[in-house]
Design an enzyme around this catalytic site. Sequence first.
Site, short mmCIF file in Angstrom:
data_model
loop_
_atom_site.label_atom_id
_atom_site.label_comp_id
_atom_site.label_asym_id
_atom_site.label_seq_id
_atom_site.Cartn_x
_atom_site.Cartn_y
_atom_site.Cartn_z
N TYR A 25 0.83 -1.21 0.00
CA TYR A 25 0.00 0.00 0.00
C TYR A 25 0.87 1.27 0.00
O TYR A 25 0.57 2.25 -0.68
CB TYR A 25 -0.94 -0.04 1.22
N SER A 107 -2.31 13.16 8.56
CA SER A 107 -3.33 13.01 7.51
C SER A 107 -4.73 13.02 8.12
O SER A 107 -4.94 12.53 9.24
CB SER A 107 -3.11 11.69 6.77
N GLN A 128 -3.33 17.84 7.79
CA GLN A 128 -3.73 17.78 6.37
C GLN A 128 -5.22 17.53 6.25
O GLN A 128 -5.78 16.64 6.90
CB GLN A 128 -2.95 16.67 5.66
N TYR A 130 -8.61 16.75 3.86
CA TYR A 130 -9.35 16.42 2.65
C TYR A 130 -10.72 17.07 2.81
O TYR A 130 -11.39 16.84 3.84
CB TYR A 130 -9.54 14.91 2.52
N THR A 156 -5.17 19.39 0.81
CA THR A 156 -4.80 18.57 -0.36
C THR A 156 -5.86 18.74 -1.43
O THR A 156 -7.06 18.54 -1.18
CB THR A 156 -4.65 17.10 0.06
N ARG A 165 -4.92 1.85 -7.31
CA ARG A 165 -3.67 1.10 -7.15
C ARG A 165 -4.04 -0.38 -7.26
O ARG A 165 -4.74 -0.92 -6.39
CB ARG A 165 -3.01 1.42 -5.81
N LYS A 252 -1.64 21.70 -1.15
CA LYS A 252 -0.78 20.57 -1.58
C LYS A 252 -1.39 19.84 -2.78
O LYS A 252 -2.57 19.48 -2.75
CB LYS A 252 -0.64 19.58 -0.41
N HIS A 276 1.13 13.64 -5.55
CA HIS A 276 0.65 12.68 -4.56
C HIS A 276 1.53 11.40 -4.58
O HIS A 276 1.03 10.29 -4.42
CB HIS A 276 -0.82 12.32 -4.83
N ARG A 279 0.45 8.63 -7.05
CA ARG A 279 -0.68 7.77 -6.66
C ARG A 279 -2.00 8.26 -7.25
O ARG A 279 -3.03 7.67 -7.01
CB ARG A 279 -0.78 7.73 -5.13
C1 LIG Z 1 0.90 5.41 1.69
C2 LIG Z 1 0.67 6.85 1.34
C3 LIG Z 1 -0.44 7.51 1.84
C4 LIG Z 1 -0.63 8.86 1.55
N1 LIG Z 1 -1.68 9.53 2.13
C5 LIG Z 1 -1.83 10.85 1.91
C6 LIG Z 1 -2.85 11.58 2.58
O1 LIG Z 1 -3.59 11.05 3.40
N2 LIG Z 1 -2.96 12.89 2.30
C7 LIG Z 1 -2.14 13.54 1.40
O2 LIG Z 1 -2.28 14.73 1.18
N3 LIG Z 1 -1.15 12.87 0.79
C8 LIG Z 1 -0.97 11.55 1.03
N4 LIG Z 1 0.04 10.88 0.42
C9 LIG Z 1 1.00 11.62 -0.45
C10 LIG Z 1 2.19 12.13 0.37
O3 LIG Z 1 1.81 13.12 1.28
C11 LIG Z 1 3.28 12.69 -0.53
O4 LIG Z 1 2.71 13.61 -1.43
C12 LIG Z 1 4.03 11.60 -1.31
O5 LIG Z 1 4.18 10.45 -0.53
C13 LIG Z 1 5.40 12.12 -1.74
O6 LIG Z 1 6.09 11.15 -2.48
P1 LIG Z 1 7.18 10.17 -1.81
O7 LIG Z 1 6.42 9.11 -1.08
O8 LIG Z 1 7.90 9.65 -2.99
O9 LIG Z 1 8.05 11.00 -0.88
C14 LIG Z 1 0.27 9.54 0.71
C15 LIG Z 1 1.39 8.86 0.19
C16 LIG Z 1 1.59 7.53 0.51
C17 LIG Z 1 2.82 6.83 -0.02
#
Ligand SMILES: Cc1cc2nc3c(=O)[nH]c(=O)nc-3n(C[C@H](O)[C@H](O)[C@H](O)COP(=O)(O)O)c2cc1C
Length: 378
Positions: A25, A107, A128, A130, A156, A165, A252, A276, A279
């Site tokens: 995940y 988050s 953060q 949503y 965000t 995914r 963001k 993100h 993702r």
């Molecule tokens: C497992 C996972 C969960 C995430 N959940 C959130 C989230 O809840 N809110 C959000 O704004 N970004 C979320 N993100 C994005 C991260 O804040 C960030 O933008 C991203 O991980 C940056 O890339 P990196 O993992 O390569 O450092 C998530 C990323 C991952 C990997």
Amino acid sequence: MKNVTCIEDLRNIARCKVPRAFFDYVEAGSYSQETLRANRVDLEQVKLRQRVMVDVSSRDTATTMVGETVSLPLGLGPVAMTGLERGNGEILACRAAHAAGIPFTMSTLSICSIEDLAAAVDKPFWFQLYVMKDRGFVRSLIERAAAAKCSALVLTVDLQVLGQRHVDIKNGLSVPPALKIKNLINMMTKPGWVFSVLSGKRWTFGNLDGHVKGMGNVKSLAQWVGSQFDETLNWKDVEWVRSIWPGKLIIKGILDVEDARVAAKTGATALVVSNHGGRQLDGAASSISMLPKVVDAVGSEIEVLFDGGIRTGQDVLRALALGARGCLIGRAYIFGLGAGGEAGVAKAIDIIRKELEVSMALTGVNRVDEIGRHVLLR
Ligand SMILES: Cc1cc2nc3c(=O)[nH]c(=O)nc-3n(C[C@H](O)[C@H](O)[C@H](O)COP(=O)(O)O)c2cc1C
């Protein structure tokens, strides 16, 4: 942790300790993972300029991000369900961040609640948000973040609909979650994880638990979350958030110059150039390729932060050289958390700090404010 020398080492340890479904995940990107890969590939293509015979004995990585003093230009970004990588994961990661003198972002979809975290740490953290369909709930979240004295709200804006995914669906981490026998068997091979998560404060979305009417279990909460992403979200909603949250606001998920221009006019303190972590929109540009364009367009009006693919201090230097004020990391610290809890997150931060310091020296700079495009080979 003695033999851990890089983030990849933490990743390898986390892969052994964390159940497969939760490790996957974290690691995964959406669809074909093109953007996920581009984040790394493009960062590595930004070449640093080696300089010699410069006195670099007074190096200092301290600076400010959104007006807060930080010991290095790095923050822990929001990661949903951090508390399922390690019990009380949000608390452990936040403590490590604060001990290192950098910000932690909780988050909306964390496992600990805002109140749990506020009670467990003694410095303010970032929250953060949503913006979900249930605006009454969103308003209450903002008010709870204010009551917990969060020092910035990270809004965000790149998740109106969810990127898919594939691996999460295959692992049963879907909405609603489908616990598969193979996952249960795999969990049983990770006793340390089972113990830590079972002894954690909570096992479901802490910020929703007890706050959403009629939602008594993980399945119904996950279903509620799945139904709450709001396709109508638009810039007017930012004005609405602003009217409730007068404090520092960080937008963001900006990956486009036109969007950056609008974001800069909202009165927000900062924006984060981000996709993100690869993702959401697969096929979108890497974050690092868009960073200089956004900086050129709005860098004089609004603070520009960066995330996406950072695994080393060299990556932080690259982003700073292209105009970022600071960087956020996601996976890099979550690997640390899975590998070694609070100590693992501290290790992740320390690795990046030392790499940044050495790379500053080898590019001939002493202070963060001396970093500019001249440290890159062009
Ligand atoms: C497992 C996972 C969960 C995430 N959940 C959130 C989230 O809840 N809110 C959000 O704004 N970004 C979320 N993100 C994005 C991260 O804040 C960030 O933008 C991203 O991980 C940056 O890339 P990196 O993992 O390569 O450092 C998530 C990323 C991952 C990997």
